[in-house]
Write an enzyme that holds these catalytic residues in place. Structure first.
Site, PDB file in Angstrom:
ATOM      1  NE  ARG A   1      15.416   7.133  11.843  1.00  0.00           N
ATOM      2  CZ  ARG A   1      14.132   8.361  11.555  1.00  0.00           C
ATOM      3  NH1 ARG A   1      14.878   9.463  11.762  1.00  0.00           N
ATOM      4  NH2 ARG A   1      12.779   7.398  10.902  1.00  0.00           N
TER       5      ARG A   1
ATOM      6  CE1 TYR B   1      14.830  15.090  -4.201  1.00  0.00           C
ATOM      7  CE2 TYR B   1      13.094  15.432  -4.571  1.00  0.00           C
ATOM      8  CZ  TYR B   1      13.489  15.344  -3.091  1.00  0.00           C
ATOM      9  OH  TYR B   1      13.449  15.559  -1.955  1.00  0.00           O
TER      10      TYR B   1
ATOM     11  CG  LEU C   1      10.911  10.862  -2.497  1.00  0.00           C
ATOM     12  CD1 LEU C   1      10.802  11.285  -4.192  1.00  0.00           C
ATOM     13  CD2 LEU C   1      11.789  12.441  -2.224  1.00  0.00           C
TER      14      LEU C   1
ATOM     15  CE  LYS D   1       7.694  -0.029   6.050  1.00  0.00           C
ATOM     16  NZ  LYS D   1       9.201   0.824   5.975  1.00  0.00           N
TER      17      LYS D   1
ATOM     18  CG  ASP E   1       3.651   5.362   8.603  1.00  0.00           C
ATOM     19  OD1 ASP E   1       4.427   5.056   7.800  1.00  0.00           O
ATOM     20  OD2 ASP E   1       3.715   5.012  10.155  1.00  0.00           O
TER      21      ASP E   1
ATOM     22  CE1 TYR F   1       7.885  -0.611  17.943  1.00  0.00           C
ATOM     23  CE2 TYR F   1       7.679  -2.211  19.798  1.00  0.00           C
ATOM     24  CZ  TYR F   1       7.908  -1.898  18.106  1.00  0.00           C
ATOM     25  OH  TYR F   1       8.647  -2.841  17.042  1.00  0.00           O
TER      26      TYR F   1
END
Length: 357
Positions: free
Chosen positions: A24, A64, A80, A103, A183, A241
């Site tokens: 994306r 990979y 990944l 990250k 995350d 959000y």
């Protein structure tokens, strides 16, 4: 060791996996940038690799490791899962490739330190893909604060929360480095470092894991810094959000909405309150994904440029680890562990997983 590039040549990117952020955001940005081009896309599935190269160029590669062997790949992008970053970043560096890794670079400060040292030793660029710091709205904020717009900084409040994710999303898989802290919590933590500078310590932390999940979904952190400055950070998955921060000083406040993931057409509006008045500062729209790609490519293309400062990446890793250790233990929540591997591909519940989400 790396092969120097001239600034006349584009950086040829090999992509390890077809994760959502690669499909994306990053593959379109690599293809659109005039100083990068997609050289190859690797996947465990030949069909998935071919689907992406049909859209963005390059050669489809199955596996990979096979991509790292290609001489036509100058730099590697690693999207990944977190638990697979260390092994594939290390293999890419040992293969002589520059690396842009999602990250966080790893879930372990010692591994992060080791990879940064390896990149320096081999003369390679290793960047963690924290894209929001490449948006100029934050440079404007730092300049305003440095010029005394809010007086001496006293505190930072930062929040990044996102709506619910499907229950099978890898961010709920502890073995792959999932969890809200790494995350979404990374964003306000990095904002605190970016805006308040070094010397921050964890004064308190809380992580919450709902029943039935293997990872935390929300958290709150209190940081303290030199001179009594503090940072109150909140983050979460499965929330409305929110993406903002506010710096409060002795004489006013400065707030930024859509701070971490603004769309490319979004015109930031900074809200500056001081002496009883509010001033709106409207900035030009810009694409932070394109900015991040160009910054990485410029670093690769200019071996005579300034040394890359890895200190923020390491400070971030240390803070994230300190938050995890400071928070009261969450019953049933296991610490990030290195997954079992089969030729470098993690094995979970009997099936190979390698980031092709």
């Amino acid at each position: 060791m790396s092969t120097p590039l001239t600034r006349a040549l584009p950086v040829r990117i090999g992509v390890l996996g077809t994760a959502g952020i690669a499909r994306r955001r990053m593959l379109p940005a690599f293809a659109a940038c005039d100083v990068t081009e997609v050289a190859a896309v690797a996947s465990r599935s030949a069909a998935k690799a071919a689907e992406q190269t049909a859209r963005f160029g390059g050669v489809p590669v199955q596996g990979y490791a096979a991509l790292l062997e290609r001489d036509d790949v100058t730099a590697v992008y690693v999207p990944l899962p977190v638990a697979l970053h260390a092994v594939w970043v290390e293999r890419a560096l040992l293969a002589g490739k520059h690396v842009l890794a999602e990250k966080p670079l790893t879930g372990d400060p010692a591994r992060t330190r080791g990879l940064l040292a390896l990149a320096r030793a081999r003369g390679l660029v290793l960047w963690e893909n924290v894209m929001f710091v490449h948006h100029s709205q934050h440079a404007v904020v730092r300049r305003l604060v440095a010029d005394g717009a809010v007086g001496a900084p006293r505190s930072l409040n930062a929040a990044f929360t996102i709506p619910a994710l499907p229950p099978d999303d890898i961010r709920f898989d502890a073995g792959l480095g999932g969890g809200a802290l790494l995350d979404v919590g990374l964003y306000p933590v990095r904002a605190a470092l970016h805006l308040l500078g070094p010397g921050l310590e964890v004064a308190g932390a809380h992580l919450h894991r709902p029943a039935g999940l293997a990872t935390e979904t929300t958290g709150a952190v209190l940081l303290r810094g030199p001179g009594g400055v503090t940072a109150q950070l909140t983050f979460g998955i499965g929330c409305g959000y929110r993406s903002r921060y506010e710096i409060s000083g002795a004489e006013g406040h400065l707030a930024v909405d859509r701070a971490f993931t603004p769309p490319a057409d979004h015109r930031p509006v900074l809200r500056l309150e001081r002496r009883g008045r509010e001033e709106l500062i409207t900035l030009e729209a810009e694409d932070q994904v394109a900015n991040a790609v160009r910054a990485f490519a410029d670093a690769v293309r200019d071996p005579a440029g300034p040394d890359i400062d890895h200190r923020q990446t390491l400070r971030q890793a240390l803070l994230l680890d300190a938050i995890r250790r400071t928070a009261p233990p969450v019953p049933g929540l296991e610490p990030l562990s290195r997954p079992h591997t089969d030729h470098g591909v993690a094995v979970r519940k009997g099936q190979a997983v390698g980031g092709d989400q």
